[in-house]
Design a protein around this motif. Sequence first.
Motif, PDB file in Angstrom:
ATOM      1  N   GLY A   1      84.147  -4.783 -30.964  1.00 56.40           N
ATOM      2  CA  GLY A   1      84.906  -5.926 -30.459  1.00 56.40           C
ATOM      3  C   GLY A   1      85.695  -5.621 -29.206  1.00 56.40           C
ATOM      4  O   GLY A   1      86.094  -6.540 -28.476  1.00 56.40           O
ATOM      5  N   ASP A   2      85.936  -4.333 -28.938  1.00 52.58           N
ATOM      6  CA  ASP A   2      86.661  -3.949 -27.721  1.00 52.58           C
ATOM      7  C   ASP A   2      85.764  -3.968 -26.477  1.00 52.58           C
ATOM      8  O   ASP A   2      86.259  -3.873 -25.362  1.00 52.58           O
ATOM      9  CB  ASP A   2      87.221  -2.520 -27.862  1.00 52.58           C
ATOM     10  N   LEU A   3      84.449  -4.039 -26.690  1.00 50.97           N
ATOM     11  CA  LEU A   3      83.508  -3.860 -25.589  1.00 50.97           C
ATOM     12  C   LEU A   3      83.314  -5.136 -24.776  1.00 50.97           C
ATOM     13  O   LEU A   3      83.503  -6.252 -25.280  1.00 50.97           O
ATOM     14  CB  LEU A   3      82.141  -3.420 -26.135  1.00 50.97           C
ATOM     15  N   SER A   4      82.853  -4.941 -23.552  1.00 54.71           N
ATOM     16  CA  SER A   4      82.449  -6.077 -22.730  1.00 54.71           C
ATOM     17  C   SER A   4      81.134  -6.641 -23.277  1.00 54.71           C
ATOM     18  O   SER A   4      80.407  -5.952 -24.008  1.00 54.71           O
ATOM     19  CB  SER A   4      82.241  -5.623 -21.285  1.00 54.71           C
ATOM     20  N   PRO A   5      80.792  -7.879 -22.934  1.00 58.56           N
ATOM     21  CA  PRO A   5      79.515  -8.442 -23.415  1.00 58.56           C
ATOM     22  C   PRO A   5      78.305  -7.593 -23.029  1.00 58.56           C
ATOM     23  O   PRO A   5      77.387  -7.419 -23.827  1.00 58.56           O
ATOM     24  CB  PRO A   5      79.478  -9.817 -22.741  1.00 58.56           C
ATOM     25  N   HIS A   6      78.301  -7.045 -21.807  1.00 57.29           N
ATOM     26  CA  HIS A   6      77.163  -6.223 -21.385  1.00 57.29           C
ATOM     27  C   HIS A   6      77.050  -4.959 -22.229  1.00 57.29           C
ATOM     28  O   HIS A   6      75.950  -4.551 -22.609  1.00 57.29           O
ATOM     29  CB  HIS A   6      77.298  -5.849 -19.910  1.00 57.29           C
TER      30      HIS A   6
ATOM     31  N   GLN B   1      75.730  -5.800 -25.649  1.00 54.60           N
ATOM     32  CA  GLN B   1      74.288  -6.059 -25.583  1.00 54.60           C
ATOM     33  C   GLN B   1      73.509  -4.751 -25.494  1.00 54.60           C
ATOM     34  O   GLN B   1      72.523  -4.551 -26.209  1.00 54.60           O
ATOM     35  CB  GLN B   1      73.972  -6.938 -24.374  1.00 54.60           C
ATOM     36  N   LEU B   2      73.968  -3.856 -24.635  1.00 55.98           N
ATOM     37  CA  LEU B   2      73.260  -2.589 -24.469  1.00 55.98           C
ATOM     38  C   LEU B   2      73.320  -1.746 -25.735  1.00 55.98           C
ATOM     39  O   LEU B   2      72.341  -1.080 -26.088  1.00 55.98           O
ATOM     40  CB  LEU B   2      73.843  -1.799 -23.293  1.00 55.98           C
ATOM     41  N   LEU B   3      74.441  -1.768 -26.450  1.00 53.90           N
ATOM     42  CA  LEU B   3      74.543  -1.000 -27.692  1.00 53.90           C
ATOM     43  C   LEU B   3      73.450  -1.424 -28.664  1.00 53.90           C
ATOM     44  O   LEU B   3      72.782  -0.581 -29.285  1.00 53.90           O
ATOM     45  CB  LEU B   3      75.920  -1.194 -28.323  1.00 53.90           C
ATOM     46  N   GLY B   4      73.250  -2.732 -28.798  1.00 54.26           N
ATOM     47  CA  GLY B   4      72.186  -3.214 -29.676  1.00 54.26           C
ATOM     48  C   GLY B   4      70.817  -2.768 -29.210  1.00 54.26           C
ATOM     49  O   GLY B   4      69.968  -2.370 -30.018  1.00 54.26           O
ATOM     50  N   LEU B   5      70.599  -2.810 -27.888  1.00 55.95           N
ATOM     51  CA  LEU B   5      69.296  -2.412 -27.349  1.00 55.95           C
ATOM     52  C   LEU B   5      69.019  -0.932 -27.589  1.00 55.95           C
ATOM     53  O   LEU B   5      67.943  -0.549 -28.044  1.00 55.95           O
ATOM     54  CB  LEU B   5      69.234  -2.724 -25.857  1.00 55.95           C
ATOM     55  N   LEU B   6      70.006  -0.081 -27.294  1.00 51.20           N
ATOM     56  CA  LEU B   6      69.811   1.367 -27.464  1.00 51.20           C
ATOM     57  C   LEU B   6      69.670   1.737 -28.932  1.00 51.20           C
ATOM     58  O   LEU B   6      68.826   2.561 -29.301  1.00 51.20           O
ATOM     59  CB  LEU B   6      70.974   2.130 -26.832  1.00 51.20           C
ATOM     60  N   ALA B   7      70.514   1.144 -29.768  1.00 51.43           N
ATOM     61  CA  ALA B   7      70.455   1.470 -31.200  1.00 51.43           C
ATOM     62  C   ALA B   7      69.133   1.024 -31.808  1.00 51.43           C
ATOM     63  O   ALA B   7      68.581   1.695 -32.686  1.00 51.43           O
ATOM     64  CB  ALA B   7      71.622   0.804 -31.926  1.00 51.43           C
ATOM     65  N   GLY B   8      68.624  -0.110 -31.331  1.00 46.25           N
ATOM     66  CA  GLY B   8      67.394  -0.640 -31.894  1.00 46.25           C
ATOM     67  C   GLY B   8      66.127   0.012 -31.393  1.00 46.25           C
ATOM     68  O   GLY B   8      65.041  -0.282 -31.892  1.00 46.25           O
ATOM     69  N   LEU B   9      66.235   0.904 -30.413  1.00 44.42           N
ATOM     70  CA  LEU B   9      65.044   1.580 -29.907  1.00 44.42           C
ATOM     71  C   LEU B   9      64.459   2.549 -30.928  1.00 44.42           C
ATOM     72  O   LEU B   9      63.307   2.966 -30.808  1.00 44.42           O
ATOM     73  CB  LEU B   9      65.361   2.329 -28.606  1.00 44.42           C
ATOM     74  N   GLY B  10      65.270   2.940 -31.910  1.00 49.12           N
ATOM     75  CA  GLY B  10      64.758   3.783 -32.987  1.00 49.12           C
ATOM     76  C   GLY B  10      64.742   5.254 -32.677  1.00 49.12           C
ATOM     77  O   GLY B  10      64.247   6.049 -33.472  1.00 49.12           O
ATOM     78  N   SER B  11      65.260   5.645 -31.538  1.00 49.63           N
ATOM     79  CA  SER B  11      65.265   7.062 -31.162  1.00 49.63           C
ATOM     80  C   SER B  11      66.697   7.567 -31.100  1.00 49.63           C
ATOM     81  O   SER B  11      67.539   6.944 -30.453  1.00 49.63           O
ATOM     82  CB  SER B  11      64.598   7.249 -29.796  1.00 49.63           C
TER      83      SER B  11
ATOM     84  N   ALA C   1      66.371  -0.133 -20.471  1.00 49.17           N
ATOM     85  CA  ALA C   1      66.519  -1.039 -21.617  1.00 49.17           C
ATOM     86  C   ALA C   1      67.225  -2.324 -21.215  1.00 49.17           C
ATOM     87  O   ALA C   1      66.846  -3.423 -21.636  1.00 49.17           O
ATOM     88  CB  ALA C   1      67.272  -0.344 -22.745  1.00 49.17           C
ATOM     89  N   PHE C   2      68.279  -2.204 -20.407  1.00 52.38           N
ATOM     90  CA  PHE C   2      69.045  -3.374 -19.998  1.00 52.38           C
ATOM     91  C   PHE C   2      68.270  -4.236 -19.006  1.00 52.38           C
ATOM     92  O   PHE C   2      68.416  -5.450 -18.980  1.00 52.38           O
ATOM     93  CB  PHE C   2      70.382  -2.950 -19.381  1.00 52.38           C
ATOM     94  N   GLY C   3      67.460  -3.578 -18.201  1.00 53.79           N
ATOM     95  CA  GLY C   3      66.652  -4.324 -17.254  1.00 53.79           C
ATOM     96  C   GLY C   3      67.163  -4.307 -15.835  1.00 53.79           C
ATOM     97  O   GLY C   3      66.469  -4.751 -14.921  1.00 53.79           O
ATOM     98  N   ASP C   4      68.363  -3.793 -15.610  1.00 48.72           N
ATOM     99  CA  ASP C   4      68.876  -3.658 -14.247  1.00 48.72           C
ATOM    100  C   ASP C   4      70.014  -2.642 -14.247  1.00 48.72           C
ATOM    101  O   ASP C   4      70.368  -2.076 -15.288  1.00 48.72           O
ATOM    102  CB  ASP C   4      69.323  -5.003 -13.659  1.00 48.72           C
TER     103      ASP C   4
ATOM    104  N   ALA D   1      77.399  -0.219 -18.334  1.00 45.78           N
ATOM    105  CA  ALA D   1      77.514  -0.558 -19.755  1.00 45.78           C
ATOM    106  C   ALA D   1      77.445   0.697 -20.621  1.00 45.78           C
ATOM    107  O   ALA D   1      78.219   0.842 -21.573  1.00 45.78           O
ATOM    108  CB  ALA D   1      76.418  -1.540 -20.153  1.00 45.78           C
ATOM    109  N   VAL D   2      76.551   1.628 -20.291  1.00 51.13           N
ATOM    110  CA  VAL D   2      76.461   2.836 -21.111  1.00 51.13           C
ATOM    111  C   VAL D   2      77.681   3.724 -20.894  1.00 51.13           C
ATOM    112  O   VAL D   2      78.139   4.419 -21.814  1.00 51.13           O
ATOM    113  CB  VAL D   2      75.150   3.609 -20.845  1.00 51.13           C
ATOM    114  N   ASP D   3      78.245   3.703 -19.682  1.00 53.25           N
ATOM    115  CA  ASP D   3      79.483   4.450 -19.447  1.00 53.25           C
ATOM    116  C   ASP D   3      80.594   3.934 -20.365  1.00 53.25           C
ATOM    117  O   ASP D   3      81.399   4.716 -20.887  1.00 53.25           O
ATOM    118  CB  ASP D   3      79.913   4.320 -17.987  1.00 53.25           C
ATOM    119  N   GLU D   4      80.616   2.630 -20.558  1.00 54.40           N
ATOM    120  CA  GLU D   4      81.612   2.044 -21.453  1.00 54.40           C
ATOM    121  C   GLU D   4      81.359   2.471 -22.901  1.00 54.40           C
ATOM    122  O   GLU D   4      82.299   2.755 -23.650  1.00 54.40           O
ATOM    123  CB  GLU D   4      81.558   0.516 -21.339  1.00 54.40           C
ATOM    124  N   LEU D   5      80.098   2.541 -23.296  1.00 50.99           N
ATOM    125  CA  LEU D   5      79.759   2.979 -24.657  1.00 50.99           C
ATOM    126  C   LEU D   5      80.134   4.443 -24.876  1.00 50.99           C
ATOM    127  O   LEU D   5      80.582   4.825 -25.961  1.00 50.99           O
ATOM    128  CB  LEU D   5      78.269   2.776 -24.923  1.00 50.99           C
TER     129      LEU D   5
END
Length: 671
Positions: free
Chosen positions: A241-246, A249-259, A270-273, A279-283
């Motif tokens: 909940g502390d994260l920005s929307p981007h 979104q990226l957390l879901g994409l990276l976590a769902g990659l299965g690796s 993964a994000f597309g741009d 976004a990953v720096d924030e994660l």
Amino acid sequence: MQIGLFPRPHQLPAAVADFVGREELLQSVVDTITPFPQVVLLTGPVGSGKTTLAVHAAHRVANGHFPDGQLFVRLRGSTPYEILGRFLVSFGLSVPGDFAARLSAYRDAVARQSLLFVLDDATSVEQVKPLLPHAPGCAVLVTSRHRLRLPHVVSVGPLEPAQALSLLGKQIGADRVSAQASSADELVSEVDCSPLALRIAGARLAARPHWPISLLVDQLSLDSLAHGGLSVRARLEETAGDLSPHARQLLGLLAGLGSPRLPSWAPVAAFGDVRGQSAVDELVSAHLVSVVGDDYVVPPLVREFAGQASEEALRRVLGGWLYLLDHARSAVYGGEFSIIRGSSAREVVRPDPLLRSDPLAWMEASSDRLCEAVALAAEAGLDELSWELAHRLVVLFETRTDYDGWQRTHDIALAACSGNVRGTAVLWCSLASLHISQSRYDLARDMTLLAQQVFEDLGDLAGLGLVYRNLGIVSRSSGDLVAARRWYQRGLAVYERLGDPVGHASVLQNLAQVDLYDGDPAGALERLSAAVDVCSGVGPVRVLAQINYRFGKLLAANEKRDQAFGVLTDALELVRAARDRRGESFVLYALGCNDFARSRFGSARTFLNDAITLCEAGFDVVGAARARLELSRVHRACGEPQLADELEAASRAVYSEFGLKPAMGDLIFRM
């Protein structure tokens, strides 16, 4: 205003009784805030024990260093305006309604006091800054799941495994842990030594003394890590909940990659741009993703919590791996030669320095993740990506004779390609090459014929080039030189039409071998010279090594043994430079045969024994038998008949197992 009349607050919560380990970390916090008070940030992932550590450090220094009081406040969900009001109440002061007035009163109150503040669970540096007492006698311990911009930072990570077991033992009893040591180790590993997860798991086990630890391990999930108001999922939801929307979104994409481990370029892909990088720096700052070397790592519980990758994100990341594999293979082969290209989209990513300097070393270093990419594509139903990735990896499997990896990745991709006719044919043809490498010629023929039918129906020249070359090798292995020549001529026509110098040179070498068997050394020499001309300036080092190898054998066949030794030695240097272990075993065998013919028995033994060692390391049973057969002749010539008989018997047993005759076996290995 009389400072001495202020109440002296003592608000520190009790220190937990089962605090374990961390003594060095605890001492570093104490040393930082004494004797000169400082602002110290304790930061780490959810459940790593930041608050526990801060409270223990605060108790250790409270009375001796901060006699005017200690204040503890949890910042999550509160504003600086609210917290300032609470602090003023703690000092027995009235609370103004205006923020500026509250801040002024707070600063006046702490100006000449020696106070210790514990600001727990801060979500941003903006939340902390107004609360910092600009007074020389005050120290502040801030805990946060985020890397805030504060002067002194202490990273609080997971416990060490021994510490984690000790914590579990304090909750359920050391005897219970020691009696079920294997299950306890597994539990500790599964929760990544997280103190919060271990406290929850320990509380559940303590409430169920009849449960074996293995039962909890079997049931372990994010939802099972909740007990008595503690929940790992709830903490992760707060952090997300502390994260920005981007970033969310990226957390879901990276976590769902299965690796669990992702390359440095994966977030952007993964994000597309390029927003994926910020976004990953924030994660990373939120400790939801960690950095290990050049990779990003998503912990298992975070993957379970956030995994929701879109197919498109997975397709882009796998397309990035395929792009890099194309780059590596083209660097090894000098271009995109002797390969079948599918329709998968490539994601352009930046090759790392290792790939640019040593493509094979990069493939070896990345092999586990590249094989994992084949499986991820198959699991997601991305059959085109799965077979292309598997097909590109053959250059690595060939080089290091990794026949298990070759078979495993192709089996996975084949299962995904049940409705993909062309992809299936490519994999059949590739597996036929594997069977040829293992001297399983009947299997190789059957699989190649299956692929041939598909490629001829499709009019796929790239596929037919590989098919005709394989059928030529299989025919030559059985002694049918007429058929071998016919298939090679077809392959030659295909590669000439495709303008593929590597495929062209490869077929010319094989035709040269047929010429040699047919008693036409002049024809063989002409073809080998043509092969050199065709691939001059292009193609991999191993192609030049193969040409030198065949030149050396041609010279040996013409009784030019000394010249053959020089050319074969050059070939040995080339295959070693290319790290082609199978090729090295062939050249060593040829050198051993040549030195035996030169009556240099000592060096012949060395070459042949080295060839046997390489063949055995690569599970090339027939290759090792061939070298042993030649070695038996060396021992016999040296007057060692018993050893010679043993080696010959072992070789003949292998030839019999594979349905070969010794003479035919020799023919096979003159490929």
